[in-house]
Design an enzyme around this catalytic site. Structure first.
Site, PDB file in Angstrom:
ATOM      1  N   GLU A 191    -157.255 -75.872 -40.705  1.00  0.00           N
ATOM      2  CA  GLU A 191    -157.749 -76.982 -39.889  1.00  0.00           C
ATOM      3  C   GLU A 191    -158.507 -78.006 -40.735  1.00  0.00           C
ATOM      4  OE1 GLU A 191    -156.296 -76.525 -37.309  1.00  0.00           O
ATOM      5  OE2 GLU A 191    -156.491 -74.496 -36.520  1.00  0.00           O
ATOM      6  N   ASP A 378    -147.726 -81.664 -41.069  1.00  0.00           N
ATOM      7  CA  ASP A 378    -147.184 -80.369 -40.707  1.00  0.00           C
ATOM      8  C   ASP A 378    -145.731 -80.301 -41.142  1.00  0.00           C
ATOM      9  OD1 ASP A 378    -149.375 -79.256 -39.568  1.00  0.00           O
ATOM     10  OD2 ASP A 378    -148.756 -79.528 -37.504  1.00  0.00           O
TER      11      ASP A 378
END
Length: 632
Positions: A191, A378
């Site tokens: 994160e 991502d």
């Protein structure tokens, strides 16, 4: 030829929570099927093609260790073949029906899907069903750099014990070496979460105590770099691309922004440190996401993926869940989407690749001393959420390789040519909404930390005791407990609850892994202390070990080193406050290893890449889908 002034540091973060043996549909293994078929294998094929053209040092990619454990699991590999066969069957049947109905564009899209899954299955078999080995070979050729992530994507700043942070990093390094044959040089901090050295109090209250900074754990492990989000360097409030579309985020009050910081450039490489430590102790570099270029890719409203020519992600065919429509307009309702056409979509790819390289060149030319433009995304963005993403990435890499201003590079390549010199005292934060820890620390999920923190303390005590014993059975039970703790610590569970992506599933996983941890720890402690144990206790731990076949090189020393000398009692079961969970999602001891019910034939709810859930129409029902990983 004049050397380029700047470096394009593409980084792909590949991660999915552990789902093998934990459900199929709507939540579970089909997330992994879709990511492999639509992102990992197409990306691998694209990079292999560039490698055959002699291109090297193209990008960096991290595979979370828990993702590698799943991709190399023979159980999943066999089911993926079955999945590809079912996709091909649906595409073939859809095509016949669409041709009968007079929908030629959609019939052509069905043929495209059939070809896609045929190619994916063929590539998978040629790899010996091991996707990880394909990427390992690319790294060995010097095409890419593979770095690591937290073992199970544990949220490092909020873990209660330093031994747990070390275990997340040590397990990651061991798994990375086993899968890729070498030690990683860097890490994707899960994160992008960071905590500096200083006083720290656990979520939900507790006595503050001194804690080391995240970079200290990374430096002690011999890692050279990590990545942070823009606002940790620049200050201010981070960009939120999703607040307007996600009710769960819109309901959260805006946090105060970080104080602005002058004189720092995201295009430079810096060293992480604090004013409490001498500069020579700063050993770990960090790269900072470039916000200007990031907006072009991450924003579905203003960025490239929102172009009307691209494949629409959210609308799926009722028979099989394949996608046959294009974005059309970002404001269009799903029933207003027009049929997909491959030719115009590829035209858009070329247009956007040229625009992106021009933008990169302007960012570099605006920097007096050259630049390292860090572009992290991502991996699941490229192909799953944005179907044309791998083709766009390939076009950008080809365009950039011809530029006299900017050229592709890996993180390690950039570090070898541009040493960081300036030490920066980073504030606490993450990529998440508000830039702090809000998505992982709020009233909806604070109960989860009441499960995690006591388990961490108990594991540290158990590891120390088990290392000093001669009972193999006791050590194996303690290792089983360690694996359950690592799974319990995954940051995905809080995220899926906070965003509404899959709250019942995530809450059940949290509660289930906590109960499984304590069951294994209780058996280990009884064996260590020569107390009576039952056959049922042994059988439960045996089933757990068979279900969650992860981290075979797990070492109890990871928790024993530096653990606080403090005993911990078994934590009571904690429920999500004010919520009644669907019994279908509750993991009972006699159901361990079984699959959750699968309500329909269509595949589908892959965790949504952009860190946030999207929506799907299936048989007239709007379903939410959680995310795969953790990029902004």
């Amino acid at each position: 030829m004049v050397a380029a002034r700047g470096r394009l540091l593409f980084s792909l973060h590949a991660h999915l929570p552990y789902v093998v043996g934990h459900g199929m549909w709507p939540f579970g293994e089909e997330w992994l099927h879709e990511a492999a078929a639509e992102s990992y294998l197409p990306l691998l094929r694209m990079l292999q093609g560039l490698s055959e053209r002699g291109m090297r040092n193209l990008l960096s990619i991290d595979f979370s260790p828990i993702l590698c454990e799943q991709l190399t699991d023979p159980r999943w590999q066999g089911r993926f073949i079955e999945y590809c066969a079912s996709r091909k069957r649906f595409a073939r049947e859809n095509r016949r029906r669409l041709e009968r109905e007079g929908a030629p564009d959609m019939a052509r899209a069905a043929r495209m899907w059939h070809e896609h899954y045929s190619r994916v299955q063929r590539d998978f078999e040629l790899l010996g069903r091991n996707i990880v080995s394909g990427f390992r070979e690319l790294e060995q050729r010097g095409v890419i750099e593979i770095y690591t992530c937290g073992a199970t994507h544990g949220y490092l700043p909020l873990l209660g014990e330093e031994s747990s942070v070390r275990a997340q990093v040590s397990a990651a390094q061991a798994a990375h070496h086993r899968h890729f044959g070498r030690a990683p040089r860097g890490i994707w901090a899960p994160e992008c979460a960071y905590r500096p050295r200083g006083e720290w109090a656990p979520p939900g209250g507790g006595i503050p105590r001194p804690r080391a900074g995240v970079e200290e754990f990374l430096g002690d492990a011999g890692l050279d770099y990590f990545v942070v989000d823009t606002h940790l360097l620049h200050g201010g409030r981070p960009s939120s691309f999703y607040r307007s579309t996600l009710p769960a985020l819109a309901r959260m009050p805006l946090e105060e922004h970080l104080p602005p910081r002058e004189g720092f450039d995201t295009r430079d490489i810096h060293l992480a440190g604090t004013t409490e430590r001498p500069a020579e102790d700063a050993r770990v570099a960090f790269f900072t996401r470039d916000e200007r270029t990031g907006m072009q890719v991450w924003s579905g409203e203003h960025g490239y993926p929102g172009d009307g020519r691209y494949l629409e992600f959210h609308r799926r065919h009722e028979e099989g869940g394949l996608r046959y429509w294009r974005v059309t307009r970002s404001s269009s309702g799903l029933d207003e989407k027009l049929p997909y056409q491959r030719g115009p979509a590829l035209d858009a790819v070329r247009d956007h690749a040229r625009h992106f390289v021009e933008l990169l060149e302007s960012v570099v030319l605006d920097s007096p001393g050259g630049a390292c433009v860090c572009a992290p995304y991502d991996a699941e963005l490229m192909g799953h959420w944005w179907f044309e993403g791998p083709q766009w990435l390939e076009a950008v890499l080809l365009e950039a390789s011809k530029s006299r201003v900017i050229s592709p590079a890996t993180f390690s390549h950039a570090l070898s040519s541009r040493s960081p010199e300036r030490v920066v005292d980073l504030p606490e934060g993450s990529w998440g909404e508000g830039g702090r820890h809000r998505l992982w620390r709020n009233p909806e999920v604070d109960w989860s930390w009441e499960l995690i923190h006591p388990a961490e303390e108990r594991m540290a005590d158990l590891a120390r005791e088990a290392l000093d014993c001669s009972s193999r059975d006791a050590r194996e039970a303690a290792k089983c407990a360690g694996r359950q703790l690592l799974l319990l610590e995954s940051s995905d569970w809080q995220f899926l609850i906070s965003t509404g992506g899959a709250p019942e599933y995530a809450a059940a996983r949290l509660r289930g892994h906590a109960e499984d941890f304590h069951a294994a720890a209780t058996l280990a402690e009884a064996l260590l202390r020569r107390r009576p144990v039952t056959a049922a206790q042994r059988e439960r731990v045996r089933i757990l070990s068979d279900r969650d076949r992860i981290f075979p090189d797990l070492d109890l020393q990871w928790w024993a080193s530096g653990a606080r000398a403090k005993s911990a009692s078994v934590a009571p079961r904690v429920e999500a406050p004010g919520k009644t969970l669907d019994p279908a999602f509750q993991l009972k001891p006699d159901q361990l290893g079984s699959k959750l019910p699968r309500p329909g034939p269509a595949g589908g709810d892959l965790v949504h890449l952009q860190g946030l859930h999207g929506k799907q129409i299936k048989n007239g029902v709007r379903r939410t889908r959680p995310r795969s990983s953790s990029r902004p």
